[in-house]
Design a protein around this motif. Structure first.
Motif, PDB file in Angstrom:
ATOM      1  N   UNK A  84       0.885  -1.240  -0.022  1.00  0.00           N
ATOM      2  CA  UNK A  84      -0.193  -0.026   0.132  1.00  0.00           C
ATOM      3  C   UNK A  84       0.776   1.103   0.107  1.00  0.00           C
ATOM      4  N   UNK A  85       1.773   1.263   0.769  1.00  0.00           N
ATOM      5  CA  UNK A  85       2.729   2.555   1.021  1.00  0.00           C
ATOM      6  C   UNK A  85       3.540   2.624  -0.336  1.00  0.00           C
ATOM      7  N   UNK A  86       4.036   1.561  -0.934  1.00  0.00           N
ATOM      8  CA  UNK A  86       4.998   1.724  -2.227  1.00  0.00           C
ATOM      9  C   UNK A  86       4.259   1.935  -3.309  1.00  0.00           C
ATOM     10  N   UNK A  87       3.010   1.204  -3.475  1.00  0.00           N
ATOM     11  CA  UNK A  87       2.338   1.304  -4.632  1.00  0.00           C
ATOM     12  C   UNK A  87       1.667   3.136  -4.472  1.00  0.00           C
ATOM     13  N   UNK A  88       1.332   3.359  -3.629  1.00  0.00           N
ATOM     14  CA  UNK A  88       0.968   4.784  -3.683  1.00  0.00           C
ATOM     15  C   UNK A  88       1.693   5.689  -4.008  1.00  0.00           C
ATOM     16  N   UNK A  89       3.195   5.674  -3.534  1.00  0.00           N
ATOM     17  CA  UNK A  89       4.311   6.637  -3.887  1.00  0.00           C
ATOM     18  C   UNK A  89       4.554   6.478  -5.323  1.00  0.00           C
ATOM     19  N   UNK A  90       4.875   4.969  -5.783  1.00  0.00           N
ATOM     20  CA  UNK A  90       5.181   4.874  -7.081  1.00  0.00           C
ATOM     21  C   UNK A  90       4.177   5.361  -8.153  1.00  0.00           C
ATOM     22  N   UNK A  91       3.073   4.803  -7.877  1.00  0.00           N
ATOM     23  CA  UNK A  91       1.927   5.059  -8.962  1.00  0.00           C
ATOM     24  C   UNK A  91       1.573   6.440  -8.836  1.00  0.00           C
ATOM     25  N   UNK A  92       1.743   7.080  -7.749  1.00  0.00           N
ATOM     26  CA  UNK A  92       1.458   8.442  -7.838  1.00  0.00           C
ATOM     27  C   UNK A  92       2.381   9.219  -8.629  1.00  0.00           C
TER      28      UNK A  92
END
Length: 335
Positions: A84-92
């Motif tokens: 959840x943390x990394x997907x939010x950062x990378x996708x964002x």
């Protein structure tokens, strides 16, 4: 210079600088932290008290560095939490949905990766290496983090905020705003609420706000106020080159649902028709939007839009009857 104002924040900022690797001189660290060299030595002692191994390197090129092999302890996240943390950062970062610089989101993601257990980090790296993200249509200017955080604080505490703002023409102004709410829309961030300059509820883009300062006082948000609806209505009413009015056969809620969100205001007209009003700098994108609504419509204004729709429909008809690439290319040519 790192924007820190409290001793604890500066100690953490010092650790952040040292984690970047290499040896840092006391003078260089003092300049980055906005303190003197004696204070830097005191902050190093604080880190030592926290069992962070900072080494003092003597000599002409001496300074401070972290002991070789020092690592922050693993971040205790479940697989789902880490995703959840990394997907939010990378996708964002890759889609433009996070209004922060690529450097900020990239470095944050890298720091999270560094303190994850190796097995979990490897699985997440495999996920991102095999995932494609669509790119944003255009790069959006990012607001300052300090601006966003101070406005969020003012919104939550119901405190007035003095802001320095530049409008779309670059003209500066200073005003006091009652921030009713922050809204993220189409890659941009907005704040809405009444301001001292006009006394009316206004919408401001955060990337055009240069400074924010909380001031004395409190305010109350009116019951039922919806910041997102206010921002979308404000954007639809922004003055542009063209004033567009389209009569559409259908119910207001149905037409609104079929139009891209926030581009137009829809109001009842008569005999089952509604009026869609919007403003635009260009008209060339509207024929496809109106075709996508899938309802009978009449262009009230401007008359230039009628000709664009006619030409667009002619190109579509030509492509529909084409039997070869050459015929399709010829049909799509503009006059």
């Amino acid at each position: 210079m790192i924007d820190v104002t409290r001793p604890t924040a500066r100690v953490l900022a010092l650790l952040e600088l040292l984690q970047g690797g290499g040896t840092h001189t006391a003078a260089g660290l003092a300049e980055r932290l906005g303190v003197d060299e004696r204070t830097v030595r005191r902050y190093v002692d604080h880190l030592a008290d926290l069992e962070v191994p900072v080494e003092a390197v003597r000599g002409r090129y001496g300074g401070y560095r972290l002991a070789p092999g020092f690592r922050m302890p693993p971040l205790m996240l479940t697989d789902e939490e880490a995703l959840a943390v990394l997907l939010g950062l990378v996708a964002g970062q890759r889609t433009g949905s996070i209004a922060m610089s690529a450097e900020a989101t990239g470095s944050a993601a890298a720091k999270v990766r560094r303190v994850l257990p190796k097995a979990l980090a490897a699985r997440l790296d495999a996920l991102f290496a095999s995932t494609a993200f669509t790119a944003p249509e255009r790069e959006m200017p990012a607001p300052e983090a300090a601006v966003m955080l101070r406005l969020a604080e003012a919104t939550r505490q119901r405190r007035p905020a003095a802001i320095s703002y530049r409008d779309r023409t670059g003209r500066p102004s200073r005003r006091t705003l009652h921030p009713y709410g922050l809204v993220a829309h189409s890659g941009r961030w907005y704040v809405t609420g009444p301001d001292s300059a006009s006394g009316e509820t206004r919408t401001f883009r955060l990337d055009r706000i240069e400074q924010v300062q909380l001031v004395a006082g409190t305010f109350t948000v009116p019951a039922g106020f919806e910041p997102a609806d206010t921002v979308l209505t404000s954007l639809a009413g922004t003055p542009w080159r063209y004033e567009v009015v389209i009569a559409i056969r259908g119910r207001a809620e149905e037409v609104t649902a079929r139009l891209p969100r926030g581009i137009a205001t829809v109001e009842p007209d008569h005999d089952g028709w509604v009026l869609a009003r919007l403003r635009a700098e260009r008209l060339d994108w509207l024929p496809a939007v109106l075709a996508g609504v899938g309802m009978p419509f009449v262009v009230r204004e401007p008359t230039e839009l009628r000709e664009l729709i006619r030409a667009w429909a002619s190109r579509l008809t030509g492509c529909a009857t084409a039997t070869s690439p050459a015929q399709a290319l010829d049909a799509w040519k503009t006059e």
